[in-house]
Design a protein around this motif. Sequence first.
Motif, PDB file in Angstrom:
ATOM      1  N   ALA A  81       0.829  -1.217   0.000  1.00 24.82           N
ATOM      2  CA  ALA A  81       0.000   0.000   0.000  1.00 24.82           C
ATOM      3  C   ALA A  81       0.857   1.259   0.000  1.00 24.82           C
ATOM      4  N   ASP A  82       1.941   1.272   0.780  1.00 21.17           N
ATOM      5  CA  ASP A  82       2.789   2.463   0.846  1.00 21.17           C
ATOM      6  C   ASP A  82       3.458   2.739  -0.496  1.00 21.17           C
ATOM      7  N   HIS A  83       3.817   1.667  -1.223  1.00 20.75           N
ATOM      8  CA  HIS A  83       4.416   1.865  -2.540  1.00 20.75           C
ATOM      9  C   HIS A  83       3.386   2.406  -3.521  1.00 20.75           C
ATOM     10  N   ALA A  84       2.164   1.883  -3.457  1.00 21.26           N
ATOM     11  CA  ALA A  84       1.121   2.403  -4.339  1.00 21.26           C
ATOM     12  C   ALA A  84       0.945   3.901  -4.130  1.00 21.26           C
ATOM     13  N   ARG A  85       0.897   4.320  -2.875  1.00 20.47           N
ATOM     14  CA  ARG A  85       0.649   5.730  -2.577  1.00 20.47           C
ATOM     15  C   ARG A  85       1.831   6.611  -2.976  1.00 20.47           C
ATOM     16  N   PRO A  92      -4.714  -1.254  -5.022  1.00 14.47           N
ATOM     17  CA  PRO A  92      -5.691  -1.870  -5.933  1.00 14.47           C
ATOM     18  C   PRO A  92      -6.634  -2.826  -5.202  1.00 14.47           C
ATOM     19  N   PRO A  93      -7.881  -2.936  -5.672  1.00 11.10           N
ATOM     20  CA  PRO A  93      -8.824  -3.875  -5.059  1.00 11.10           C
ATOM     21  C   PRO A  93      -8.565  -5.331  -5.441  1.00 11.10           C
ATOM     22  N   PRO A 244       8.210  -2.997  -1.866  1.00  9.90           N
ATOM     23  CA  PRO A 244       7.856  -2.030  -0.825  1.00  9.90           C
ATOM     24  C   PRO A 244       8.225  -0.611  -1.252  1.00  9.90           C
ATOM     25  N   PRO A 245       7.862   0.392  -0.447  1.00 14.30           N
ATOM     26  CA  PRO A 245       8.173   1.770  -0.824  1.00 14.30           C
ATOM     27  C   PRO A 245       9.669   2.034  -0.862  1.00 14.30           C
ATOM     28  N   GLY A 246      10.015   3.136  -1.554  1.00 13.73           N
ATOM     29  CA  GLY A 246      11.406   3.552  -1.648  1.00 13.73           C
ATOM     30  C   GLY A 246      11.980   3.484  -3.042  1.00 13.73           C
ATOM     31  N   VAL A 247      11.126   3.242  -4.050  1.00 14.06           N
ATOM     32  CA  VAL A 247      11.624   3.242  -5.426  1.00 14.06           C
ATOM     33  C   VAL A 247      11.981   4.666  -5.836  1.00 14.06           C
ATOM     34  N   GLY A 248      12.807   4.764  -6.877  1.00 14.54           N
ATOM     35  CA  GLY A 248      13.260   6.080  -7.310  1.00 14.54           C
ATOM     36  C   GLY A 248      12.132   6.996  -7.726  1.00 14.54           C
ATOM     37  N   LEU A 249      11.100   6.428  -8.345  1.00 16.55           N
ATOM     38  CA  LEU A 249       9.957   7.219  -8.789  1.00 16.55           C
ATOM     39  C   LEU A 249       9.250   7.892  -7.624  1.00 16.55           C
ATOM     40  N   GLY A 250       9.273   7.259  -6.459  1.00 18.07           N
ATOM     41  CA  GLY A 250       8.544   7.781  -5.313  1.00 18.07           C
ATOM     42  C   GLY A 250       9.307   8.788  -4.480  1.00 18.07           C
TER      43      GLY A 250
END
Length: 286
Positions: A81-85, A92-93, A244-250
């Motif tokens: 969820a944190d990566h999606a945000r 996603p559902p 998980p979160p922390g990708v360059g895009l984010g």
Amino acid sequence: MKLLRFGEPGAEKPGLLDAQGAVRDLSAVLPDLTGDALGPASLRRLAALDPAALPLAPEGARVGSCVARPGKFICIGLNYADHARETGKEPPPEPIVFMKATSAVVGPNDDVEIPRGAAKTDWEVELGVVIGTRAKYVGEADALDHVAGYCVVNDVSERAFQSEHGGQWTKGKSHDTFGPTGPWLVTRDEIPDPQALDLWLEVDGVRRQTGNTRTMIFGVAGLVSYLSRFMTLEPGDIIATGTPPGVGLGLKPPVFLRAGQEMRLGIEGLGEQRQRTVAATRESGR
């Protein structure tokens, strides 16, 4: 068991990591770690071997992908969820499913190419699930019975190709070298709970991703069951379960890979990878 493949690209041999961390040569026992070698009977036969009776692999041999010639490389998008945000999307559902070309698969420490015309090449540490027995319309309660084991995957992505050139995500996920896999395939008996594994990634020594598989939106059993409704999962297929979160895009501002950098990543109990980024060439070895 920890199973692996060693040797030069295109000439890898199957191997087993012994209790002392030495690689033992399995090539006299089976030809390669293809889907045929990953069924329960084959794994039981390998587990019964005495590693000390097997020859040692050459010291310093390259480690290849832990699965030879996977039939499918299935990926799950936005499964944390944190990566999606962080990418500006809501969780996603249902699982987001896309494919990565199997020609992207390389060893865990092989170079990763920055494609020609790339602008936003990114990193993604992910838990890889390797199928051991055919799965079609399996229930969630039985889904893990179809898993041979687990591995580390770096789902390298070119975000501009993925999102700014129309169509689906596959074109941003499938460049040669965009699928480092391994070092080991760790059999399911050694990972009692795939939803309790720490995972992390660094770029040039800077920690970018830190997470745990317990925060997946859709767990491994649920994903295997879900995917088996839409396609038959075959031995040797790989499922990359999301990052998980922390990708360059984010990051703010976004940060992307360039040639000459180093990624290091790992998952608890499954080993580590280390890749150098290089400019794309006409041909890539695997």
